[in-house]
Design an enzyme around this catalytic site. Structure first.
Site, PDB file in Angstrom:
ATOM      1  N   SER A 167      27.449  52.280 -19.786  1.00  0.00           N
ATOM      2  CA  SER A 167      27.817  53.600 -20.299  1.00  0.00           C
ATOM      3  C   SER A 167      29.314  53.891 -20.121  1.00  0.00           C
ATOM      4  CB  SER A 167      26.977  54.677 -19.617  1.00  0.00           C
ATOM      5  OG  SER A 167      27.126  54.613 -18.215  1.00  0.00           O
ATOM      6  N   THR A 168      29.940  53.376 -19.081  1.00  0.00           N
ATOM      7  CA  THR A 168      31.374  53.632 -18.887  1.00  0.00           C
ATOM      8  C   THR A 168      32.181  52.783 -19.875  1.00  0.00           C
ATOM      9  OG1 THR A 168      30.776  53.779 -16.538  1.00  0.00           O
ATOM     10  CG2 THR A 168      33.103  53.968 -17.092  1.00  0.00           C
ATOM     11  N   ASP A 196      35.745  46.844 -17.663  1.00  0.00           N
ATOM     12  CA  ASP A 196      34.284  46.889 -17.549  1.00  0.00           C
ATOM     13  C   ASP A 196      33.894  47.888 -16.461  1.00  0.00           C
ATOM     14  OD1 ASP A 196      31.614  46.255 -17.861  1.00  0.00           O
ATOM     15  OD2 ASP A 196      31.850  44.107 -17.504  1.00  0.00           O
ATOM     16  N   GLY A 197      32.629  48.270 -16.445  1.00  0.00           N
ATOM     17  CA  GLY A 197      32.104  49.150 -15.409  1.00  0.00           C
ATOM     18  C   GLY A 197      31.605  48.340 -14.222  1.00  0.00           C
ATOM     19  N   LYS A 257      27.561  43.969 -10.126  1.00  0.00           N
ATOM     20  CA  LYS A 257      27.432  44.303 -11.545  1.00  0.00           C
ATOM     21  C   LYS A 257      26.108  43.750 -12.054  1.00  0.00           C
ATOM     22  CE  LYS A 257      30.692  43.822 -14.493  1.00  0.00           C
ATOM     23  NZ  LYS A 257      30.144  45.026 -15.136  1.00  0.00           N
ATOM     24  N   GLY A 258      25.756  44.168 -13.259  1.00  0.00           N
ATOM     25  CA  GLY A 258      24.552  43.615 -13.874  1.00  0.00           C
ATOM     26  C   GLY A 258      23.405  44.594 -13.967  1.00  0.00           C
ATOM     27  N   GLY A 259      23.677  45.854 -13.569  1.00  0.00           N
ATOM     28  CA  GLY A 259      22.632  46.869 -13.728  1.00  0.00           C
ATOM     29  C   GLY A 259      22.177  46.952 -15.180  1.00  0.00           C
ATOM     30  N   GLY A 260      23.109  46.709 -16.088  1.00  0.00           N
ATOM     31  CA  GLY A 260      22.783  46.743 -17.519  1.00  0.00           C
ATOM     32  C   GLY A 260      22.365  45.382 -18.056  1.00  0.00           C
ATOM     33  N   GLU A 290      29.557  39.112 -18.748  1.00  0.00           N
ATOM     34  CA  GLU A 290      30.620  39.910 -18.111  1.00  0.00           C
ATOM     35  C   GLU A 290      31.432  39.039 -17.151  1.00  0.00           C
ATOM     36  OE1 GLU A 290      28.576  44.346 -18.042  1.00  0.00           O
ATOM     37  OE2 GLU A 290      28.146  42.968 -16.411  1.00  0.00           O
TER      38      GLU A 290
HETATM   39  C1  5RP Z   1      26.156  45.956 -17.071  1.00  0.00           C
HETATM   40  C2  5RP Z   1      27.027  46.338 -15.948  1.00  0.00           C
HETATM   41  C3  5RP Z   1      27.614  47.705 -15.973  1.00  0.00           C
HETATM   42  O1  5RP Z   1      28.984  47.592 -15.998  1.00  0.00           O
HETATM   43  C4  5RP Z   1      27.174  48.455 -14.750  1.00  0.00           C
HETATM   44  O2  5RP Z   1      25.760  48.452 -14.723  1.00  0.00           O
HETATM   45  C5  5RP Z   1      27.702  49.887 -14.734  1.00  0.00           C
HETATM   46  O3  5RP Z   1      27.110  50.594 -15.785  1.00  0.00           O
HETATM   47  P1  5RP Z   1      27.489  52.094 -16.112  1.00  0.00           P
HETATM   48  O4  5RP Z   1      28.889  52.085 -16.621  1.00  0.00           O
HETATM   49  O5  5RP Z   1      26.478  52.483 -17.161  1.00  0.00           O
HETATM   50  O6  5RP Z   1      27.349  52.907 -14.852  1.00  0.00           O
HETATM   51  O7  5RP Z   1      27.301  45.591 -15.034  1.00  0.00           O
HETATM   52  O8  5RP Z   1      25.603  44.685 -16.873  1.00  0.00           O
END
Ligand code: 5RP
Length: 230
Positions: free
Chosen positions: A29-30, A79-80, A92-95, A101
């Site tokens: 999202s960021t 990146d976020g 990282k990797g929540g998404g 990445e």
């Molecule tokens: C995706 C990621 C994102 O950068 C991480 O999950 C942060 O996400 P957000 O910007 O939605 O808080 O690593 O794989």
């Protein structure tokens, strides 16, 4: 409020963007704010997207995509992150885009993280650590991961194969792999743990990004704060 903070961080990162650059484009999202802003401001850049979702968004907002090869120089990747520690190490990797990445971050001349201030932690590990694994023999890989975690002093970790969003079965990454989320509570030695888990056959990569970030830009309620790592 959090979304405003994410947008502030994304906006601040634009100061690093110059015409002619090849940009690594993050996921989440960021990163969405950043990609949209780059498109809206009309920068003359090419993008290397870190996921299919980001590729689609970049095209929608008019950013030309580059297919990277050995000669590609990625000037800046933005990146976020899910967590950032005082040394600039990341989870990282929540998404679910951790592999692409990491490939993009590793190749970039400069890697800038944009995040709301809640992502800043004193020790990594409250956020479950994503580990991307090969589908073949996944149960064996999970068992080997448990053993590697215990050997690294991270006993008692709860490991979950990430479920598919809103459906049955398990989530697949863009590369067709599974993700194991490891609830560790605290990660005692992020670099050592990353090395140990990456040694497990079946592990493609971990969500630990060690020594990759150059700057973290945190969006706050009122502005931004920078953490420069090197
Ligand atoms: C995706 C990621 C994102 O950068 C991480 O999950 C942060 O996400 P957000 O910007 O939605 O808080 O690593 O794989």
């Amino acid at each position: 409020m959090t979304d405003d903070a994410k947008k502030r961080a994304a906006e601040a990162a634009l100061e690093e963007v110059r015409d002619g650059m090849t940009l690594g484009l993050g996921t989440g999202s960021t990163a969405v704010h950043f990609v949209r802003l780059v498109g809206e401001r009309g920068f003359d850049v090419r993008g290397v997207p870190s996921s299919d979702d980001t590729a689609a968004l970049a095209q929608e907002v008019g950013i030309e995509l580059a297919v990277p090869d050995e000669t590609t120089r990625i000037d800046l990747a933005v990146d976020g992150a899910d967590e950032v520690d005082p040394d600039g190490h990341l989870i990282k990797g929540g998404g679910g885009a951790l592999l692409r990445e990491k490939i993009v971050a590793q190749a970039a001349e400069r890697f800038v993280i944009i995040a709301d201030a809640s992502k800043r932690v004193t020790q990594l590990g409250a956020f479950p650590l994503p580990v991307e694994i090969e589908r073949f023999g996944w149960g064996l890989t999970v068992r080997a991961l448990r053993e590697a975690l215990a050997a690294a002093g991270q006993e008692g970790a709860e490991l979950t194969l990430r479920p598919a969003k809103g459906g049955s079965g398990f989530a697949l990454t863009d590369g067709g792999n599974y993700i194991v989320d490891a609830r560790l509570g605290r990660i005692h030695d992020p670099a050592a743990l990353d090395a140990a888990l990456t040694m497990v056959p079946g592990v493609v990569t971990t969500g630990l990004f060690i020594g990759l970030a150059d700057r973290i830009i945190y969006g706050t309620e009122t502005g931004t704060e920078n953490q420069d790592v090197r």
